[in-house]
Design a protein around this motif. Structure first.
Motif, PDB file in Angstrom:
ATOM      1  N   SER A  81       0.816  -1.218   0.000  1.00  0.00           N
ATOM      2  CA  SER A  81       0.000   0.000   0.000  1.00  0.00           C
ATOM      3  C   SER A  81       0.850   1.269   0.000  1.00  0.00           C
ATOM      4  N   VAL A  82       2.148   1.136   0.260  1.00  0.00           N
ATOM      5  CA  VAL A  82       2.988   2.305   0.529  1.00  0.00           C
ATOM      6  C   VAL A  82       3.675   2.827  -0.737  1.00  0.00           C
ATOM      7  N   ILE A  83       3.604   4.130  -0.925  1.00  0.00           N
ATOM      8  CA  ILE A  83       4.360   4.821  -1.965  1.00  0.00           C
ATOM      9  C   ILE A  83       5.006   6.056  -1.349  1.00  0.00           C
ATOM     10  N   GLY A  84       5.847   6.748  -2.147  1.00  0.00           N
ATOM     11  CA  GLY A  84       6.580   7.893  -1.642  1.00  0.00           C
ATOM     12  C   GLY A  84       6.050   9.228  -2.134  1.00  0.00           C
ATOM     13  N   HIS A  85       6.715  10.265  -1.679  1.00  0.00           N
ATOM     14  CA  HIS A  85       6.463  11.655  -2.068  1.00  0.00           C
ATOM     15  C   HIS A  85       6.393  11.772  -3.584  1.00  0.00           C
ATOM     16  N   ARG A  86       5.447  12.563  -4.056  1.00  0.00           N
ATOM     17  CA  ARG A  86       5.222  12.832  -5.478  1.00  0.00           C
ATOM     18  C   ARG A  86       4.705  11.612  -6.248  1.00  0.00           C
ATOM     19  N   GLY A 159       6.410  10.187   3.632  1.00  0.00           N
ATOM     20  CA  GLY A 159       7.602  10.960   3.295  1.00  0.00           C
ATOM     21  C   GLY A 159       7.388  12.462   3.523  1.00  0.00           C
ATOM     22  N   PRO A 160       8.204  13.305   2.888  1.00  0.00           N
ATOM     23  CA  PRO A 160       9.401  12.896   2.149  1.00  0.00           C
ATOM     24  C   PRO A 160      10.560  12.483   3.061  1.00  0.00           C
ATOM     25  N   TRP A 161      10.574  13.054   4.296  1.00  0.00           N
ATOM     26  CA  TRP A 161      11.729  12.902   5.178  1.00  0.00           C
ATOM     27  C   TRP A 161      11.391  12.080   6.413  1.00  0.00           C
ATOM     28  N   LEU A 162      12.367  11.335   6.893  1.00  0.00           N
ATOM     29  CA  LEU A 162      12.319  10.772   8.229  1.00  0.00           C
ATOM     30  C   LEU A 162      13.093  11.728   9.128  1.00  0.00           C
ATOM     31  N   VAL A 163      12.400  12.308  10.102  1.00  0.00           N
ATOM     32  CA  VAL A 163      13.009  13.283  11.012  1.00  0.00           C
ATOM     33  C   VAL A 163      13.330  12.580  12.317  1.00  0.00           C
TER      34      VAL A 163
END
Length: 255
Positions: A81-86, A159-163
């Motif tokens: 189910s997971v996708i990234g930024h944009r 996403g986009p970042w892991l902080v």
């Protein structure tokens, strides 16, 4: 520290923010649109919370029965189910109501088993933004999450970042908002969670072992609206990041 994972030049790279876009670990600087954004870490088990904001529960009050004595409403999501930024999320043809859910995602950093509330945050590696889409047409009894609603391919954007957790002094004091085609539609604060992050880790780890890379999606405030093919949806969480993706139709997926 903020870390991303991107695909570029036939390889997967670690990346960090740069004033021009992002900087790969090998020093190359690229614009956001030059890379394919992946989830900023490799997710393990994805545990999601429903109705964890009181205003969202009120928003759905005509469709459900909920009390303050209820245990957290928890369900799982598959890795597909997971996708990234944009990335692109599919809106199936013929559905009447598909909506976003802007959520703070908590990433577990080390094994948590029967963790007490006071020690819970020590098990957190960091935080990222999640947009957890739902097709309300598919909900059983209007709010009993099922696989077709919550584990659809491409329906969970991270996403986009892991902080890093150490860079987020108080994860319960963050403003959230969603914009559809640049227009604000949802606004809230992580201060309004019904069950806060330590409570969730204590509850979940009481009956299941949480491992590094597991994710807890902490729920969404009110303000969810229908989105359509072509819409750009941006979920923003103060201090964590701005996550953008686009709604596309069946034709883009050949089905």
């Amino acid at each position: 520290m903020r870390t991303a994972r991107v695909a570029y030049g036939g390889a997967v790279h670690e990346a960090h923010p740069h004033e021009a876009g992002l900087r790969l670990a090998d020093g190359r600087v690229l614009a956001e649109h030059q890379v394919v954004w992946l989830p900023p870490f490799e997710p393990g088990t994805i545990v999601a919370l429903g109705l964890n904001y009181a205003d969202h529960a009120k928003e759905l009050a005509r469709e459900l029965t909920v009390t303050t004595k209820d245990e957290p409403l928890v369900f799982f999501k598959g890795p597909g189910s997971v996708i990234g930024h944009r990335g692109h999320t599919r809106r199936p043809d013929g559905v009447a109501f598909m909506h976003y859910e802007c959520e703070l995602a908590v990433v577990i950093g080390r094994t948590a088993r029967r963790v007490r509330r006071a020690e819970a945050l020590a098990h957190v590696a960091g935080y990222t933004v999640c947009n957890d889409y739902a097709v309300r047409d598919y909900l059983e009894n209007w709010y009993r999450p099922n696989l077709r609603v919550k584990s659809r391919d491409g329906g969970t954007v991270l996403g986009p970042w892991l902080v890093d957790a150490e860079d987020v002094p108080d994860p319960h004091a963050l403003e959230l908002r969603t914009l559809v085609n640049g227009q604000p539609t949802q606004r809230g604060s992580t201060a309004d969670m019904v069950n806060d992050i330590p409570a969730l880790i204590e509850y979940l780890s009481s009956f299941m072992t949480l491992e590094a890379g597991d994710v807890i999606l902490t729920g969404t405030p009110d303000g969810v609206v229908n989105v359509n093919v072509g819409d750009e949806v941006a979920c923003e969480i103060e201090g964590i990041g701005r996550l953008v993706n686009t709604i596309v139709g069946d034709d883009d997926f050949g089905r």
